[in-house]
Design an enzyme around this catalytic site. Sequence first.
Site, short mmCIF file in Angstrom:
data_model
loop_
_atom_site.label_atom_id
_atom_site.label_comp_id
_atom_site.label_asym_id
_atom_site.label_seq_id
_atom_site.Cartn_x
_atom_site.Cartn_y
_atom_site.Cartn_z
N ARG A 57 0.78 -1.20 0.10
CA ARG A 57 0.14 0.00 -0.16
C ARG A 57 0.87 0.99 0.03
O ARG A 57 0.38 2.33 -0.51
CB ARG A 57 -1.00 0.00 1.18
CG ARG A 57 -2.07 1.00 1.34
CD ARG A 57 -3.06 0.97 2.23
NE ARG A 57 -3.95 1.98 2.01
CZ ARG A 57 -4.51 2.72 3.15
NH1 ARG A 57 -3.71 2.66 4.17
NH2 ARG A 57 -5.34 3.68 2.90
N HIS A 81 0.45 4.38 -2.63
CA HIS A 81 0.34 5.62 -2.13
C HIS A 81 1.42 6.58 -2.53
O HIS A 81 1.17 7.59 -2.70
CB HIS A 81 0.00 5.87 -0.77
CG HIS A 81 -1.51 5.45 -0.28
ND1 HIS A 81 -2.12 5.73 0.87
CD2 HIS A 81 -2.59 4.71 -1.01
CE1 HIS A 81 -3.41 5.43 0.72
NE2 HIS A 81 -3.65 4.61 -0.16
N GLY A 126 4.11 10.63 -8.89
CA GLY A 126 5.21 9.59 -9.23
C GLY A 126 5.69 9.02 -8.00
O GLY A 126 5.62 9.31 -6.91
N SER A 143 7.76 10.39 -2.03
CA SER A 143 7.59 11.72 -1.40
C SER A 143 6.61 11.42 -0.29
O SER A 143 6.74 12.08 0.72
CB SER A 143 6.51 12.41 -2.42
OG SER A 143 5.32 11.48 -2.98
N GLU A 193 3.00 14.11 3.17
CA GLU A 193 1.90 13.37 2.73
C GLU A 193 1.32 12.32 3.67
O GLU A 193 0.29 11.90 3.69
CB GLU A 193 2.35 12.60 1.59
CG GLU A 193 2.35 13.32 0.15
CD GLU A 193 3.04 12.48 -1.05
OE1 GLU A 193 3.07 11.22 -0.75
OE2 GLU A 193 3.88 13.17 -1.64
N ASN A 195 -3.55 9.05 4.59
CA ASN A 195 -2.73 8.19 5.16
C ASN A 195 -2.63 8.31 6.66
O ASN A 195 -2.10 7.38 7.32
CB ASN A 195 -1.27 8.72 4.62
CG ASN A 195 -1.15 8.42 2.94
OD1 ASN A 195 -1.48 7.47 2.59
ND2 ASN A 195 -0.77 9.42 2.37
N HIS A 247 -6.52 -5.69 -2.34
CA HIS A 247 -7.32 -5.95 -1.02
C HIS A 247 -7.68 -7.39 -0.97
O HIS A 247 -8.52 -7.66 -0.15
CB HIS A 247 -8.61 -5.38 -1.36
CG HIS A 247 -8.38 -3.67 -1.18
ND1 HIS A 247 -9.38 -2.77 -1.55
CD2 HIS A 247 -7.27 -3.02 -0.91
CE1 HIS A 247 -8.99 -1.47 -1.57
NE2 HIS A 247 -7.59 -1.56 -1.10
C1 HEM Z 1 -9.09 1.46 -6.14
C2 HEM Z 1 -8.78 2.59 -5.19
C3 HEM Z 1 -8.48 2.14 -3.80
C4 HEM Z 1 -9.07 2.49 -2.74
C5 HEM Z 1 -10.39 3.38 -2.61
C6 HEM Z 1 -8.43 2.01 -1.53
C7 HEM Z 1 -8.78 2.15 -0.04
C8 HEM Z 1 -8.02 1.49 0.81
C9 HEM Z 1 -8.79 1.80 2.20
C10 HEM Z 1 -9.67 2.76 2.80
C11 HEM Z 1 -7.80 1.03 2.91
C12 HEM Z 1 -8.11 0.81 4.55
C13 HEM Z 1 -7.14 1.87 5.25
C14 HEM Z 1 -7.30 1.86 6.65
O1 HEM Z 1 -8.09 1.09 7.44
O2 HEM Z 1 -6.33 2.29 7.66
C15 HEM Z 1 -7.03 0.18 2.18
C16 HEM Z 1 -6.05 -0.77 2.50
C17 HEM Z 1 -5.34 -1.45 1.52
N1 HEM Z 1 -5.02 -1.13 0.30
FE1 HEM Z 1 -6.30 -0.05 -0.72
N2 HEM Z 1 -7.36 1.45 -2.08
C18 HEM Z 1 -7.55 1.19 -3.39
C19 HEM Z 1 -6.47 0.48 -4.06
C20 HEM Z 1 -5.27 -0.21 -3.63
C21 HEM Z 1 -4.29 -0.56 -4.63
C22 HEM Z 1 -3.96 -0.28 -5.85
C23 HEM Z 1 -3.54 -1.42 -3.68
C24 HEM Z 1 -2.33 -2.15 -3.90
C25 HEM Z 1 -1.92 -2.40 -5.21
C26 HEM Z 1 -3.96 -1.33 -2.40
C27 HEM Z 1 -3.73 -2.12 -1.33
C28 HEM Z 1 -4.35 -2.03 -0.01
C29 HEM Z 1 -3.71 -2.84 0.82
C30 HEM Z 1 -2.73 -3.98 1.06
C31 HEM Z 1 -4.45 -2.57 2.29
C32 HEM Z 1 -4.27 -3.00 3.55
C33 HEM Z 1 -3.01 -2.49 4.26
C34 HEM Z 1 -2.63 -2.81 5.63
O3 HEM Z 1 -3.31 -3.93 6.12
O4 HEM Z 1 -1.86 -2.03 6.35
N3 HEM Z 1 -5.09 -0.55 -2.25
N4 HEM Z 1 -7.32 0.58 0.97
#
Ligand code: HEM
Length: 333
Positions: free
Chosen positions: A66, A70, A76, A80, A92, A98, A196
């Site tokens: 993640r 981000h 890019g 950052s 950021e 974040n 996810h």
């Molecule tokens: C498509 C748009 C996306 C949205 C709206 C989004 C949103 C989120 C949100 C709200 C969380 C939870 C954060 C929290 O509870 O503090 C999350 C967690 C996560 N996201 Fe996304 N995300 C997106 C795309 C991505 C992408 C592209 C990746 C990686 C390729 C990704 C990987 C992850 C991972 C692995 C977690 C869990 C992180 C952890 O356990 O620390 N996400 N995301």
Amino acid sequence: MAASSSPLAAAVVVAAAVVGLCVGGGEAQLCEDYYDCTCPDAYDIVRRVLIEAQKSDTRIFASLIRLHFHDCFVQGCDASLLLDTVSGMQSEKESPPNNNSARGFDVVDNVKAALEDACPGVISCADLLALAAEISVELSGGPGWGVLLGRLDGKTSNFDGSLDLPAPTDNLTVLQGKFLKLNLNDVDLVALSGGHTFGRVQCQFVTDRLYNFSGTNQPDPTLDATYRAFLSQRCPQNGPPAALNDLDPTTPDTFDNNYYTNIEVNRGFLQSDQELKSSPLAQGTTAPIVDGFATSQAAFFTSFAQSMINMGNIAPLTDPSVGEVRTSCRRVN
Ligand code: HEM
Ligand SMILES: *[C@@H]1O[C@H](CO)[C@@H](O)[C@H](O)[C@H]1NC(C)=O
Ligand SMILES: *[C@@H]1O[C@H](CO)[C@@H](O)[C@H](O)[C@H]1NC(C)=O
Ligand SMILES: *[C@@H]1O[C@H](CO)[C@@H](O)[C@H](O)[C@H]1NC(C)=O
């Protein structure tokens, strides 16, 4: 390294590798062998530190991929995101998407320290994140890919830019727009959302779907009733907003295609997840891609690897008059 057909070509390749260059046209570009001569053990060093970190932090692999996401989405892949706040520049990492959410910065510091130990001043923090993302996916059961390298670290953090990161309440049109702006298409959007398949998520990002979707005082109709009952227990209406849940309750720490099989049965956690299948606009666009990945993990893995490379190619900073290799990922040299 590919066998060279002529001695001259071989000499050019060797000369380029010694100083850490990517052979190619005039355009700045990244390559797999960027550190082959200057820090040949980089991959193994990162891998070793991550394996160690995961022993006391099951979630770290998810957190690290993640961070790469981000980072790349905001001016890019230039690390950052990793800069700490200094007077005149708010980081950021403190912006709403974040703050109290992005994590793993201490592990990044440990990786950086190990790399500096072995090869001082060589591996950029932006490349560190790209390597850590790939290794994290592989160690979780997902695909591997040849990580492209050669990014420099920027000297600014972009707080305002990070306000525009994809949000969990974004609908499909908004998500497509935010990805397309970075040259990422529908396949990239669906494949990368498959990130996810592991990691955790706070209750605050699902409460509107459980109790008051879009101000209707009703749950999100695209949320499976059994899953909603389960999540309502874990995330009561006035319960702690930061309580954690699995993004993929079927296999919480494994990188597989269950993210898509969950969405198929209306068990996406975030609105932005379920939109990919359930938005009326998903028919003929993202829904068939979700279907394809739900049916074939191999298809998902192939696309995910390519889309990670695409994401890692967002605005690579390779101009040494603008970027640098940071000694500490938290501050400019
Ligand atoms: C498509 C748009 C996306 C949205 C709206 C989004 C949103 C989120 C949100 C709200 C969380 C939870 C954060 C929290 O509870 O503090 C999350 C967690 C996560 N996201 Fe996304 N995300 C997106 C795309 C991505 C992408 C592209 C990746 C990686 C390729 C990704 C990987 C992850 C991972 C692995 C977690 C869990 C992180 C952890 O356990 O620390 N996400 N995301
Ligand atoms: C980030 O979170 C911390 C700890 O909860 C809080 O004190 C701080 O005000 C937040 N920063 C911003 C910019 O919102
Ligand atoms: C998606 O969200 C945007 C911004 O909130 C809104 O303008 C647009 O009408 C929404 N589109 C759909 C199809 O709901
Ligand atoms: C539901 O959301 C709407 C719009 O955001 C808000 O006006 C309303 O007070 C909320 N209902 C409850 C019970 O919180």
